[in-house]
Motif scaffolding. Structure first.
Motif, short mmCIF file in Angstrom:
data_model
loop_
_atom_site.label_atom_id
_atom_site.label_comp_id
_atom_site.label_asym_id
_atom_site.label_seq_id
_atom_site.Cartn_x
_atom_site.Cartn_y
_atom_site.Cartn_z
N ILE A 132 -19.50 58.67 19.54
CA ILE A 132 -19.22 57.07 19.57
C ILE A 132 -20.18 56.28 18.94
O ILE A 132 -20.09 55.36 18.44
CB ILE A 132 -19.07 56.70 21.03
CG1 ILE A 132 -18.09 57.43 21.81
CG2 ILE A 132 -19.06 54.96 21.30
CD1 ILE A 132 -17.90 56.95 23.30
N GLN A 133 -21.56 57.00 18.81
CA GLN A 133 -22.61 56.15 18.36
C GLN A 133 -22.54 55.94 16.74
O GLN A 133 -23.39 55.40 16.10
CB GLN A 133 -24.12 56.91 18.78
CG GLN A 133 -24.70 56.62 20.03
CD GLN A 133 -25.71 57.43 20.19
OE1 GLN A 133 -26.04 58.63 20.12
NE2 GLN A 133 -26.44 56.81 21.35
N GLY A 134 -21.62 57.02 16.08
CA GLY A 134 -21.52 57.12 14.81
C GLY A 134 -20.57 55.84 14.48
O GLY A 134 -20.31 55.80 13.22
N ASN A 135 -19.87 55.37 15.21
CA ASN A 135 -18.77 54.23 14.93
C ASN A 135 -19.58 53.14 14.88
O ASN A 135 -20.16 52.43 15.92
CB ASN A 135 -17.94 54.16 16.16
CG ASN A 135 -16.71 53.10 16.04
OD1 ASN A 135 -16.91 52.26 15.09
ND2 ASN A 135 -15.56 53.42 16.36
N LYS A 136 -19.73 52.55 13.72
CA LYS A 136 -20.75 51.11 13.31
C LYS A 136 -20.02 50.05 13.94
O LYS A 136 -20.68 49.17 14.09
CB LYS A 136 -20.87 51.06 12.03
CG LYS A 136 -21.38 52.31 10.95
CD LYS A 136 -21.59 52.16 9.65
CE LYS A 136 -22.42 53.20 8.97
NZ LYS A 136 -22.45 53.02 7.61
N PRO A 140 -24.10 48.52 21.58
CA PRO A 140 -24.36 49.18 23.07
C PRO A 140 -23.52 49.12 24.37
O PRO A 140 -23.22 50.13 24.91
CB PRO A 140 -25.94 48.88 23.16
CG PRO A 140 -26.15 48.42 22.08
CD PRO A 140 -25.22 47.91 21.17
N LEU A 141 -23.09 47.98 24.32
CA LEU A 141 -22.25 47.51 25.50
C LEU A 141 -20.65 48.24 25.25
O LEU A 141 -20.24 48.68 26.52
CB LEU A 141 -22.06 45.78 25.49
CG LEU A 141 -23.28 45.10 25.97
CD1 LEU A 141 -22.86 43.68 25.95
CD2 LEU A 141 -23.75 45.62 27.29
N GLU A 142 -20.32 48.24 23.98
CA GLU A 142 -19.02 48.88 23.78
C GLU A 142 -19.10 50.41 24.15
O GLU A 142 -18.16 50.84 24.67
CB GLU A 142 -18.41 48.42 22.41
CG GLU A 142 -17.19 49.12 22.10
CD GLU A 142 -15.99 48.43 22.97
OE1 GLU A 142 -14.62 48.72 23.05
OE2 GLU A 142 -16.27 47.26 23.86
N ARG A 143 -20.11 50.80 23.53
CA ARG A 143 -20.52 52.38 23.90
C ARG A 143 -20.52 52.67 25.26
O ARG A 143 -19.92 53.59 25.79
CB ARG A 143 -21.63 52.77 23.26
CG ARG A 143 -21.55 52.91 21.66
CD ARG A 143 -22.81 53.70 21.01
NE ARG A 143 -23.96 52.89 21.10
CZ ARG A 143 -24.64 52.05 20.22
NH1 ARG A 143 -23.77 51.76 19.17
NH2 ARG A 143 -25.52 51.26 20.49
N MET A 144 -21.24 51.80 26.16
CA MET A 144 -21.38 51.92 27.59
C MET A 144 -19.73 51.96 27.94
O MET A 144 -19.56 52.59 29.18
CB MET A 144 -22.42 51.14 28.37
CG MET A 144 -23.67 51.66 28.08
SD MET A 144 -24.16 53.32 28.40
CE MET A 144 -23.98 54.27 26.90
N ASP A 231 -32.67 60.44 24.12
CA ASP A 231 -31.75 59.21 23.87
C ASP A 231 -31.57 58.45 25.04
O ASP A 231 -31.01 58.62 26.27
CB ASP A 231 -30.37 59.73 23.33
CG ASP A 231 -29.45 58.52 22.93
OD1 ASP A 231 -29.03 57.75 23.55
OD2 ASP A 231 -29.27 58.42 21.47
N LEU A 232 -31.90 57.06 24.89
CA LEU A 232 -31.97 56.18 26.06
C LEU A 232 -30.58 55.86 26.64
O LEU A 232 -30.35 55.84 27.72
CB LEU A 232 -32.59 54.82 25.71
CG LEU A 232 -34.38 55.21 25.24
CD1 LEU A 232 -34.76 53.69 25.00
CD2 LEU A 232 -34.95 55.75 26.66
N GLU A 233 -29.53 55.89 25.71
CA GLU A 233 -28.27 55.61 26.08
C GLU A 233 -27.95 56.81 27.05
O GLU A 233 -27.00 56.56 27.86
CB GLU A 233 -27.22 55.26 25.10
CG GLU A 233 -27.76 54.02 24.33
CD GLU A 233 -26.73 53.56 23.43
OE1 GLU A 233 -25.74 54.32 22.88
OE2 GLU A 233 -26.89 52.59 22.80
N TYR A 234 -28.20 58.04 26.49
CA TYR A 234 -28.03 59.29 27.14
C TYR A 234 -28.34 59.37 28.66
O TYR A 234 -27.58 59.51 29.56
CB TYR A 234 -27.80 60.37 26.17
CG TYR A 234 -27.65 61.95 26.90
CD1 TYR A 234 -26.26 62.06 27.10
CD2 TYR A 234 -28.52 62.76 27.33
CE1 TYR A 234 -26.01 63.42 27.79
CE2 TYR A 234 -28.19 64.14 27.84
CZ TYR A 234 -26.86 64.31 28.04
OH TYR A 234 -26.52 65.43 28.59
#
Length: 276
Positions: A132-136, A140-144, A231-234
């Protein structure tokens, strides 16, 4: 699948055997599915990819593949692939990011087995988040949002893999243990003609970490959690999972080592920030 792909008479389509396969994205689905197809009776069959639940797979499949002699045929169009498969092939129908209902009607008038492909939470979450992080287009909110929705389905999956109406196949064990692959084929009533891992599949763009490697033996799939550990999101994803008691109970039943690590992470975080 485009509208011109439906065979002339779907009522005459009666597969010799059907596997209805479910799995979360980034769980090694297509690697395991390719292996199942290579082990189809006679090495021949039809694969209908990523169909919509409770819909006609001929109308909703996002691509098809036909296998003969244990390999995928290189045909120009999906219509050609359907014609090459014929009316009575071994058939595998796959679904992504959804789990099988407890009560479901068979897809065809044929013997059918329901399969769930699953993967360690720590490695699965790392792989999905990296993808998902590779999707430009995603911040951050959409990834979560995507991760939390996927985790809800993953939690449902943890319960379903323990039910007797499905055959579970754990990607982590499948990748590392030839004996596990042999036993899984027995449970699926498939011949053990090919126990290899095969080539990395084209679906989903290959590995989230290593791109389009050509052989599955090159993929360091057991290192994904370590690769994302800083990774902080992880870390946020793991923290959220650790705080969900119901999720943790289910996780401990299927992946006790994952649950133990999450519990340790939660306890460490509480001590550091003095949470109530």
């Amino acid at each position: 699948m485009s509208q011109n792909l439906a065979i002339q008479d779907t009522s005459a389509f009666v597969p010799t055997q059907v596997l209805r396969v479910y799995g979360m994205r980034r769980s090694g689905n297509h690697a395991v599915i390719d292996w199942m197809m290579r082990n189809a009776p006679g090495g021949a069959g039809l694969f209908m990819n990523n169909c919509k639940p409770n819909r006609d797979p001929f109308k909703t499949a996002r691509g098809v593949a036909t296998y003969q002699d244990g390999r995928e045929l290189d045909l120009d169009t999906e219509a050609d692939k359907l014609r090459a498969a014929g009316q009575t092939p071994f058939t595998l129908v796959s679904y992504e990011d959804t789990m099988p209902a407890a009560k479901r009607s068979p897809l065809f008038d044929s013997p059918e087995t329901c399969v769930i492909i699953y993967r360690s939470f720590l490695h699965w979450a790392a792989s999905l988040l990296r993808k998902i992080q590779g999707n430009k287009g995603y911040g951050p909110l959409e990834r979560m949002r995507v991760m939390m929705q996927a985790m809800r389905t993953y939690g449902e999956m943890l319960g379903r893999v323990q039910d007797t109406d499905v055959v579970p196949v754990c990607y982590d064990h499948w990748k590392e243990d030839e004996g596990y692959r042999r036993t899984a084929l027995d449970r699926l009533d498939l011949p053990g003609r090919d126990l290899s891992l095969g080539a990395v599949q084209r679906y989903g763009g290959g590995s989230s970490f290593q791109g389009k490697k050509t052989t599955a033996t090159d993929l360091a799939t057991a290192e994904r959690a370590a690769q994302m550990a800083q990774d902080l999101e992880y870390q946020l994803v793991l923290w959220t999972a650790a705080r969900d008691l119901d999720f943790m109970v289910r996780l401990a039943e299927v992946f006790p080592e994952d649950a133990q690590r999450l519990s340790g992470l939660l306890n460490t975080a509480k001590a550091e920030v003095k949470l109530p």
